[in-house]
Design an enzyme around this catalytic site. Structure first.
Site, PDB file in Angstrom:
ATOM      1  N   TYR A 111      38.139  13.985 -16.011  1.00  0.00           N
ATOM      2  CA  TYR A 111      38.973  13.413 -17.081  1.00  0.00           C
ATOM      3  C   TYR A 111      38.245  13.649 -18.401  1.00  0.00           C
ATOM      4  CZ  TYR A 111      42.026   9.929 -19.269  1.00  0.00           C
ATOM      5  OH  TYR A 111      42.900   9.291 -20.087  1.00  0.00           O
ATOM      6  N   LYS A 166      62.154  15.906   2.705  1.00  0.00           N
ATOM      7  CA  LYS A 166      61.929  17.346   2.498  1.00  0.00           C
ATOM      8  C   LYS A 166      60.486  17.577   2.057  1.00  0.00           C
ATOM      9  CE  LYS A 166      66.279  18.983   2.914  1.00  0.00           C
ATOM     10  NZ  LYS A 166      66.773  20.099   3.698  1.00  0.00           N
TER      11      LYS A 166
HETATM   12  C1  LIG Z   1      69.839  19.954   6.178  1.00  0.00           C
HETATM   13  C2  LIG Z   1      70.347  19.783   4.823  1.00  0.00           C
HETATM   14  O1  LIG Z   1      69.716  20.196   3.865  1.00  0.00           O
HETATM   15  C3  LIG Z   1      71.630  19.128   4.627  1.00  0.00           C
HETATM   16  O2  LIG Z   1      72.285  18.769   5.594  1.00  0.00           O
HETATM   17  O3  LIG Z   1      72.000  18.944   3.453  1.00  0.00           O
HETATM   18 MG   LIG Z   2      70.509  19.652   1.983  1.00  0.00          MG
END
Ligand SMILES: CC(=O)C(=O)O
Ligand SMILES: [Mg+2]
Ligand SMILES: NC(=O)C1=CN([C@@H]2O[C@H](COP(=O)(O)OP(=O)(O)OC[C@H]3O[C@@H](n4cnc5c(N)ncnc54)[C@H](O)[C@@H]3O)[C@@H](O)[C@H]2O)C=CC1
Length: 467
Positions: A111, A166
């Site tokens: 930092y 995700k």
């Molecule tokens: C798997 C995916 O990205 C969906 O079903 O929107």
């Molecule tokens: Mg999707």
């Protein structure tokens, strides 16, 4: 075939004199639950507190179990915990520093004041951001919450669990640091402005669950205006995995793609991209079907992209509803809505029909219903064989794109990724229930990565030679 399971934990207080564990187990199994674990939480002379982990296949079973347990003597239900909500408690990801800060000396290095030297170096040469910031390994997972799974438009806050999921998958499968970002705007221009402003921080942009037609213009503009790769996962990730699965399924039924009549149902983000990908892979006869029936050239459509779509598909200009145009089709690919394909529809298809019912979370037809009539069945779900889901693609394709610092993810890279996925299953392993590798197959990501890097190098969009 497996069915999806909901998992919950029951905390029971049992009176040692009157409660019978045998009775509890019988109640659970006769109500349709699987008792998968028992944990002792507290024990004394008179009573014991235990957590029972139970898997069920329908939500009603949980109510049946608790109602029946309440009738037993010596048992108190202290708490019921939904394990899925428990897994989401406090969010599913967090940021971890790579270096420990134990002293003022450490602090002044990472930092202020010493960090300023690094800032100045990057300011002089922004390329150094790839070496001295998280950029090199960072992907933004960006949604406006308009087409979240098959749930449609939901609040951006409500889309976060999917985007966090995700991000987890990016990290677990490809060691990519992905950041879930849900935007409180559905205005394409505003989304484009925001994403462009994020470019300095990220090495790639994964657009997720943005509804059509906005997803097309947003992605097109960002691809033109950003120097980092932009990839709408629901379009291209899905299309890549669908093509990979189809290439293998067609081997099983010995049909070349060019001779197949293919129905793509749901001409939205995924359906449009799947069609483009199949055409690039040599398909000649694709018929797109949406709510109004088959898309054909004799009609003028308001939806962006549909007139162009009609021009390159449906060579015989077939008209009518799904139940009509599906006659003699070899392949059905659904990315539309639950339950719209019937057994009667499949019976009208050509010999050895291939059914990809990819709508999430509920497919166009339940695999157990389609099974007697279809040669190969795939869904988007984790709880049936043949999961055609973009999770098989996005970790590997971004790993490849980040490692060669590709400026875009082009068609050649997408086609290479599809072939790489398909080829992870050897001819001798191919089976109606094994046309697509498992997401846990450790060969998948390295194999997509290499194929994507080779294609990026061959098409001149890579900026560095990866190790
Ligand atoms: C798997 C995916 O990205 C969906 O079903 O929107
Ligand atoms: Mg999707
Ligand atoms: N398995 C996978 O990896 C993926 C699955 N999906 C699923 O595919 C579905 C569509 O996703 P997107 O393309 O992103 O959504 P989208 O909203 O862009 O497109 C859906 C399309 O389906 C059409 N549709 C709705 N009801 C229909 C019906 N009864 N008959 C014919 N067409 C109908 C809509 O008019 C629209 O054109 C969702 O269920 C989503 O979860 C999407 C991406 C990945």
């Amino acid at each position: 075939m497996s069915k999806s399971s909901i998992s919950f934990i029951l905390r029971l207080k049992l009176d040692k004199k009157t409660a019978s564990f045998g009775q509890i187990a019988t109640v659970i199994s006769s109500a349709g639950g699987d008792l998968v674990a028992i944990d002792v939480i507290k024990e004394n002379r008179n009573s014991t507190i235990r957590d029972l982990s139970i898997n069920i296949h329908q939500e009603e079973v949980q109510n049946r179990i608790t109602a029946e347990l309440r009738k037993l003597t010596g048992i108190t239900i202290q708490q019921t915990t939904d394990r899925t909500f428990l897994a989401h408690s406090g969010g599913k990801i967090h940021i971890m520093p790579k270096i420990k800060i134990d002293s003022r000396d450490d602090m002044s290095r990472v930092y202020t004041p010493e960090v300023a030297r690094v800032c100045e170096a990057i300011d002089e040469n922004v390329e150094l951001a790839h070496d001295y910031t998280i950029k090199k390994n960072a992907v933004a997972v960006i949604s406006d919450g308009t087409a979240v799974l098959g749930l449609g438009k939901i609040k951006p806050e409500a889309a976060m669990p999917v985007m966090e999921g995700k991000a987890m998958l990016f990290k677990q499968f490809a060691d990519i640091d992905a950041y879930p970002i849900c935007l409180d705007t559905q205005d394409p221009e505003e989304i484009i402005t925001i994403v462009k402003a994020l470019q300095p921080t990220f090495g790639g942009i994964n657009l997720e669950d943005i509804a059509s037609p906005n997803c097309f213009s947003i992605e097109e503009r960002l691809n033109k205006e950003l120097v980092i790769p932009v990839f709408h996962d629901d379009q291209h990730g899905t299309a890549i995995v669908a093509l990979a699965g189809l290439l293998n399924a067609l081997k099983l039924v010995s049909k070349p793609i060019k001779d197949c009549k293919i129905i793509v149902c749901g001409i939205g983000a995924a359906g449009m991209a799947i069609t483009n990908m199949l055409l690039k892979a040599g398909a000649k006869t694709i018929i797109g079907v949406d709510v109004e029936g088959a898309l054909h050239c004799n009609q003028n459509y308001d939806r962006p992209g549909w007139n162009e779509f009609a021009q390159k598909t449906n060579p015989k200009q077939e008209k009518g509803k799904l139940c009509e145009v599906i006659k003699n089709a070899d392949v059905f690919i659904g990315v539309s809505a639950p339950g719209l394909l019937t057994k009667a529809d499949i019976k009208k298809m050509a010999k050895d029909p291939i059914i990809f019912a990819l709508a999430n979370p509920n497919p166009e037809i339940k695999p157990e219903e389609a099974k007697p009539y279809a040669a190969v069945i795939a869904t988007g779900r984790s709880d049936y064989p043949n999961q055609v889901n973009n999770v098989l693609c996005f970790p590997g394709i971004f790993r490849g794109a980040l490692d060669c610092r590709a400026t875009e993810i082009n068609d050649e890279m997408k086609l290479a990724a599809a072939k790489a996925i398909a080829s992870t299953i050897g001819e001798e392993e191919l089976d109606a229930e094994y046309i697509i590798p498992s997401v846990f197959n450790k060969e998948v990501v390295p194999s997509i990565r290499q194929a994507v890097i080779d294609a990026a190098v061959n098409t001149g969009v890579s900026q560095i030679e990866p190790e």
